[in-house]
Design an enzyme around this catalytic site. Structure first.
Site, short mmCIF file in Angstrom:
data_model
loop_
_atom_site.label_atom_id
_atom_site.label_comp_id
_atom_site.label_asym_id
_atom_site.label_seq_id
_atom_site.Cartn_x
_atom_site.Cartn_y
_atom_site.Cartn_z
N GLY A 186 68.07 35.05 93.59
CA GLY A 186 66.67 35.16 94.01
C GLY A 186 65.88 33.87 94.07
O GLY A 186 64.96 33.74 94.87
N ASP A 199 59.45 40.44 85.84
CA ASP A 199 59.03 41.83 85.85
C ASP A 199 58.88 42.26 84.38
O ASP A 199 57.84 42.01 83.78
CB ASP A 199 60.14 42.59 86.60
CG ASP A 199 59.79 44.02 86.92
OD1 ASP A 199 58.69 44.28 87.37
OD2 ASP A 199 60.65 44.90 86.71
N ASP A 253 65.12 40.59 96.92
CA ASP A 253 65.90 41.54 97.71
C ASP A 253 65.55 42.99 97.42
O ASP A 253 65.00 43.33 96.38
CB ASP A 253 67.39 41.35 97.43
CG ASP A 253 67.78 41.87 96.04
OD1 ASP A 253 67.18 41.41 95.06
OD2 ASP A 253 68.66 42.75 95.95
N ARG A 256 66.39 38.91 101.53
CA ARG A 256 66.13 37.66 100.81
C ARG A 256 65.74 36.54 101.76
O ARG A 256 65.12 35.55 101.37
CB ARG A 256 67.38 37.20 100.06
CG ARG A 256 67.82 38.12 98.93
CD ARG A 256 68.87 37.40 98.10
NE ARG A 256 69.64 38.29 97.24
CZ ARG A 256 69.26 38.65 96.00
NH1 ARG A 256 68.13 38.21 95.51
NH2 ARG A 256 70.02 39.43 95.28
#
Ligand code: IMP
Ligand code: MG
Length: 177
Positions: free
Chosen positions: A41, A100, A157, A163
């Site tokens: 990522g 997150d 993604d 991505r």
């Protein structure tokens, strides 16, 4: 599936410049700075960020396992590919796409602290504070704090795809719609 534009390419560029300026200033006296990107990522963010650094940095990468949203039992974080360098005595800056729950970075911090870096700091392009489960995670550099929405693009993604988008979008509906 509809992708709603959320953060434009221009806004991303400005934010990366802002973060790079801070890093340039904060690490100007550092003798050995290593930027460690978490794959996959962080790839676009890391590439943009390091090209705005005016410091003789080292770079490295790690891949850690991700877990499914619904499987609480599989939420352990494992190293799938470790970095190549020995970071003892280095100033280490971890670069992530999004934080997150914070579980991934908490684990990485725990592992890397044991390797005796001179310093260890975190940099993430996005953060979802409402989702945080780790209270004591200190993140020095945050691009944007965003609401609890599922975002894609600029490295992020959905099931391995999207991505490559040069902007960040919010997914509305699932792929079937
Ligand atoms: P954490 O351990 O919950 O902080 O997990 C962070 C990782 O979850 C990120 O590196 C992403 O791979 C993934 N993730 C969290 N939120 C999103 C999102 O909105 N879109 C895409 N990936 C996400
Ligand atoms: Mg990730």
């Amino acid at each position: 599936m509809v992708i709603e534009k959320f953060i434009t390419e221009k806004e991303i560029e400005e934010k990366v410049t802002e973060l790079a300026n801070r890093i340039n200033k904060d690490y100007r006296d550092s003798e050995k700075l290593i930027i460690v990107g978490l794959l996959k990522g962080s790839l676009p963010f890391m590439a943009d960020l390091i090209r705005k650094l005016e410091l003789p940095v080292f770079i490295d990468f790690m891949t850690v396992s991700s877990y499914g949203e619904d499987t609480v039992s599989s939420r352990e974080v494992k190293i799938l590919k470790d970095m190549d360098e020995n970071i003892m005595g280095y100033d280490v800056l971890i670069v992530e796409d999004i934080i997150d729950t914070g579980l991934t970075l908490r684990k990485i911090v725990e592992i890397l602290k044991n390797r005796d870096p001179k310093s260890l700091k975190l940099c993430t392009f996005l953060s979802k504070p409402a989702r945080r489960e780790v209270a004591d995670l200190k993140v020095e550099y945050i691009g944007y704090e965003i609401p609890d929405e599922f975002v894609i693009g600029y490295g992020l993604d959905y099931a391995g795809r999207y991505r490559h988008l040069s902007y960040i979008g919010i997914m509305k509906g699932d792929e079937a719609n």
